[in-house]
Design an enzyme around this catalytic site. Structure first.
Site, mmCIF file in Angstrom:
data_model
loop_
_atom_site.group_PDB
_atom_site.id
_atom_site.type_symbol
_atom_site.label_atom_id
_atom_site.label_comp_id
_atom_site.label_asym_id
_atom_site.label_seq_id
_atom_site.Cartn_x
_atom_site.Cartn_y
_atom_site.Cartn_z
ATOM 1 C CE1 TYR A 50 -3.945 -2.679 5.803
ATOM 2 C CE2 TYR A 50 -3.371 -0.407 5.279
ATOM 3 C CZ TYR A 50 -3.700 -1.678 4.871
ATOM 4 O OH TYR A 50 -3.769 -1.968 3.534
ATOM 5 C CE LYS A 59 -1.580 -4.524 3.646
ATOM 6 N NZ LYS A 59 -1.865 -5.724 2.907
ATOM 7 C CB SER A 64 -0.855 -0.020 1.273
ATOM 8 O OG SER A 64 -1.450 1.231 1.503
HETATM 9 P P1 NAD Z 1 -11.129 -6.909 1.322
HETATM 10 O O1 NAD Z 1 -11.368 -6.876 2.778
HETATM 11 O O2 NAD Z 1 -12.266 -6.641 0.414
HETATM 12 O O3 NAD Z 1 -10.479 -8.298 0.900
HETATM 13 C C1 NAD Z 1 -9.667 -9.057 1.763
HETATM 14 C C2 NAD Z 1 -10.197 -10.476 1.763
HETATM 15 O O4 NAD Z 1 -9.343 -11.263 2.600
HETATM 16 C C3 NAD Z 1 -11.609 -10.584 2.328
HETATM 17 O O5 NAD Z 1 -12.399 -11.339 1.432
HETATM 18 C C4 NAD Z 1 -11.445 -11.291 3.662
HETATM 19 O O6 NAD Z 1 -12.537 -12.100 3.972
HETATM 20 C C5 NAD Z 1 -10.169 -12.078 3.420
HETATM 21 N N1 NAD Z 1 -9.382 -12.365 4.624
HETATM 22 C C6 NAD Z 1 -8.976 -11.493 5.585
HETATM 23 N N2 NAD Z 1 -8.235 -12.125 6.504
HETATM 24 C C7 NAD Z 1 -8.155 -13.429 6.118
HETATM 25 C C8 NAD Z 1 -7.523 -14.565 6.654
HETATM 26 N N3 NAD Z 1 -6.827 -14.518 7.789
HETATM 27 N N4 NAD Z 1 -7.648 -15.743 6.001
HETATM 28 C C9 NAD Z 1 -8.365 -15.818 4.847
HETATM 29 N N5 NAD Z 1 -8.985 -14.764 4.296
HETATM 30 C C10 NAD Z 1 -8.882 -13.580 4.923
HETATM 31 O O7 NAD Z 1 -9.927 -5.887 1.030
HETATM 32 P P2 NAD Z 1 -9.385 -5.319 -0.346
HETATM 33 O O8 NAD Z 1 -9.736 -3.892 -0.422
HETATM 34 O O9 NAD Z 1 -9.741 -6.222 -1.449
HETATM 35 O O10 NAD Z 1 -7.831 -5.388 -0.047
HETATM 36 C C11 NAD Z 1 -7.057 -6.495 -0.442
HETATM 37 C C12 NAD Z 1 -5.627 -6.275 0.006
HETATM 38 O O11 NAD Z 1 -5.131 -5.055 -0.548
HETATM 39 C C13 NAD Z 1 -5.475 -6.155 1.517
HETATM 40 O O12 NAD Z 1 -4.288 -6.817 1.897
HETATM 41 C C14 NAD Z 1 -5.323 -4.656 1.731
HETATM 42 O O13 NAD Z 1 -4.585 -4.369 2.880
HETATM 43 C C15 NAD Z 1 -4.606 -4.233 0.483
HETATM 44 N N6 NAD Z 1 -4.839 -2.829 0.130
HETATM 45 C C16 NAD Z 1 -6.120 -2.373 0.030
HETATM 46 C C17 NAD Z 1 -6.339 -1.026 -0.266
HETATM 47 C C18 NAD Z 1 -7.733 -0.471 -0.320
HETATM 48 O O14 NAD Z 1 -7.908 0.743 -0.158
HETATM 49 N N7 NAD Z 1 -8.768 -1.286 -0.560
HETATM 50 C C19 NAD Z 1 -5.246 -0.171 -0.489
HETATM 51 C C20 NAD Z 1 -3.963 -0.692 -0.398
HETATM 52 C C21 NAD Z 1 -3.765 -2.024 -0.085
HETATM 53 C C1 WQD Z 2 -9.264 9.881 1.046
HETATM 54 C C2 WQD Z 2 -9.395 11.380 1.227
HETATM 55 C C3 WQD Z 2 -9.606 12.076 3.521
HETATM 56 C C4 WQD Z 2 -13.534 10.232 4.179
HETATM 57 C C5 WQD Z 2 -6.724 4.904 3.298
HETATM 58 C C6 WQD Z 2 -5.637 4.188 4.024
HETATM 59 C C7 WQD Z 2 -4.610 3.679 3.056
HETATM 60 C C8 WQD Z 2 -5.256 2.856 1.942
HETATM 61 C C9 WQD Z 2 -6.433 3.541 1.328
HETATM 62 C C10 WQD Z 2 -5.065 0.528 2.440
HETATM 63 C C11 WQD Z 2 -8.583 11.937 2.389
HETATM 64 C C12 WQD Z 2 -10.853 12.405 2.752
HETATM 65 C C13 WQD Z 2 -12.331 10.651 3.644
HETATM 66 C C14 WQD Z 2 -14.542 11.204 4.457
HETATM 67 C C15 WQD Z 2 -13.087 12.934 3.637
HETATM 68 N N1 WQD Z 2 -5.733 1.599 2.383
HETATM 69 N N2 WQD Z 2 -12.113 11.981 3.380
HETATM 70 N N3 WQD Z 2 -14.260 12.509 4.171
HETATM 71 O O1 WQD Z 2 -6.902 7.997 3.931
HETATM 72 O O2 WQD Z 2 -6.065 8.216 1.543
HETATM 73 O O3 WQD Z 2 -6.148 6.003 2.604
HETATM 74 O O4 WQD Z 2 -7.318 4.003 2.337
HETATM 75 O O5 WQD Z 2 -3.893 0.351 2.308
HETATM 76 O O6 WQD Z 2 -3.720 2.931 3.804
HETATM 77 O O7 WQD Z 2 -5.033 5.088 4.941
HETATM 78 O O8 WQD Z 2 -8.264 7.088 2.000
HETATM 79 O O9 WQD Z 2 -10.615 7.140 1.332
HETATM 80 O O10 WQD Z 2 -10.033 7.304 3.789
HETATM 81 O O11 WQD Z 2 -9.528 9.235 2.283
HETATM 82 O O12 WQD Z 2 -12.887 14.112 3.413
HETATM 83 O O13 WQD Z 2 -15.631 10.895 4.932
HETATM 84 O O14 WQD Z 2 -10.764 11.685 1.547
HETATM 85 O O15 WQD Z 2 -9.299 13.097 4.436
HETATM 86 O O16 WQD Z 2 -8.115 13.199 2.013
HETATM 87 P P1 WQD Z 2 -6.797 7.442 2.599
HETATM 88 P P2 WQD Z 2 -9.696 7.621 2.387
#
Ligand code: NAD
Ligand code: WQD
Length: 331
Positions: free
Chosen positions: A148, A152, A124
């Site tokens: 979190y 990562k 991430s």
């Molecule tokens: P999500 O929660 O939709 O998907 C994660 C899946 O993993 C879920 O289906 C959940 O049931 C499963 N899971 C969680 N823990 C588990 C375990 N111990 N064993 C088996 N299954 C398990 O999340 P997502 O948005 O699809 O994110 C996927 C990956 O990408 C995550 O690792 C997340 O940290 C990373 N990521 C997400 C974002 C984002 O904003 N969505 C941004 C950066 C990184």
């Molecule tokens: C986006 C922008 C907020 C909600 C997070 C995690 C990051 C990654 C993605 C997994 C920011 C603003 C938000 C609201 C707002 N996840 N905001 N009102 O914070 O960039 O990232 O999700 O890895 O690790 O930190 O994403 O969607 O929460 O916010 O104004 O109700 O929207 O301040 O500028 P963020 P977000």
């Protein structure tokens, strides 16, 4: 070629399974359904015509993984499974270390046992902490501001260490920026449990009338309009990045790529675009800054283009439209 997808019924995982199947890969999914549901398997089948093999199990369960690796000749693992809520991780750090770190270590032990030497990991942009400037390149200093994010970064370090111990072990670390949007079939998308934290799911709640409007966290940032700027990326583009990354497996190296568009949009811009393309009237409610937020975060995605030929194709309007269409199809 068979790919094990951990977390394959989740938001990004399910879209990636579709792209994998459409690119000719055989897909095996392990997911404990903590944050997703089993009907995603039906939806993947409906879109692709192929039903992936699905195991409802936890990646912390070594015996379950052992059985999966015994039953299938897995060439590479794409590792999505984990917990991802920043705020919850501050309240329950041990849960995040147990699930994200513990789960990954168990997965890597089973990969080692079964001679599987390739992993693509969902990292991430959070590993850049508060970046000194934008756009962010992969060689920027790394730091984290919450448990979190720490999980990562620790997993990235664990994968680097495993590579040092075994030069044939290959890890591809994909640092995602802000994924939104949904599959054009509107069968797959993001379905957060409980009250969402991220901006797009909160815009959706407001558009559905479940909340009064969208709380804008701060209008006094040093950005184009004072609100936070992020690199929103369509989940289908992100999923395609995993297929491109698979070109790098079996190289015995650690490769790191930013997956973002390279373009930053402000909170105001995202809400206004959402309203414009969907004909909605989501109200903006100005609030104080959210603690821990940074002003601007967007990628320089050039390395992914140069080395794996990946570039995001879908724009912000398509992201807003598909997010809303998917949400409406859930009712
Ligand atoms: P999500 O929660 O939709 O998907 C994660 C899946 O993993 C879920 O289906 C959940 O049931 C499963 N899971 C969680 N823990 C588990 C375990 N111990 N064993 C088996 N299954 C398990 O999340 P997502 O948005 O699809 O994110 C996927 C990956 O990408 C995550 O690792 C997340 O940290 C990373 N990521 C997400 C974002 C984002 O904003 N969505 C941004 C950066 C990184
Ligand atoms: C986006 C922008 C907020 C909600 C997070 C995690 C990051 C990654 C993605 C997994 C920011 C603003 C938000 C609201 C707002 N996840 N905001 N009102 O914070 O960039 O990232 O999700 O890895 O690790 O930190 O994403 O969607 O929460 O916010 O104004 O109700 O929207 O301040 O500028 P963020 P977000």
């Amino acid at each position: 070629m068979k790919i094990l997808v951990t977390g394959g019924t989740g938001f990004i995982g399910s879209h990636t399974c579709v792209e994998l199947i459409e690119s000719g890969y055989e897909v095996v999914i392990i997911d404990n359904l903590y944050n997703s549901s089993a009907d995603v398997i039906d939806k993947i089948e409906k879109i692709t015509g192929v039903r992936p093999v699905f195991y409802e199990a936890d990646i912390r369960d070594a015996d379950a993984l052992d059985r999966i690796f015994t039953a299938h000749d897995i060439e590479a693992v794409i590792h999505f499974a984990g917990l991802k809520a920043v705020g919850e991780s501050v309240e329950k750090p041990l849960l995040y270390y147990e699930w994200n770190i513990g789960g990954t270590v168990t997965l890597l032990q089973q990969m080692q046992k079964h001679g599987c030497k390739n992993i693509v990991f969902s990292s991430s942009a959070t590993v850049y902490g508060a970046p000194k400037s934008v756009p962010i390149t992969e060689d920027f200093p790394l730091s984290t501001t919450n448990p979190y994010g720490s999980t990562k970064l620790m997993i990235e370090n664990i994968l680097q260490d495993v590579h040092v111990s075994d030069p044939y072990f290959c890890a591809i670390l994909l640092r995602y920026f802000n994924p939104i949007g949904a599959h054009p079939s509107y069968l797959l998308g993001e379905k957060p449990n409980g009250i969402p934290n991220n901006l797009m799911p909160r815009i959706i709640c407001a558009a559905k009338g479940e909340t009064e409007g969208i709380t804008v966290f701060g209008t006094d940032y040093d950005t184009k309009d004072g609100t936070g700027v992020r690199d929103y990326i369509h989940v289908v583009d992100l999923a395609k990045g995993h297929i491109k990354a698979l070109q790098k497996i079996n190289t015995g190296k650690v490769h790191i790529y930013n997956l973002g568009t390279g373009v930053g949009y402000s909170v105001f811009e995202l809400v206004d675009t959402f309203n414009k393309v969907n004909g909605t009237n989501v109200k903006k409610i100005i609030c104080d800054r959210r603690p821990g937020d940074i002003a601007e975060c967007y990628a320089n995605p050039q390395k992914a283009l140069d080395e794996i030929g990946w570039k995001a194709q879908l724009g912000i309007e398509e992201m807003c439209k598909s997010s809303w269409e998917f949400a409406k199809h859930q009712d």
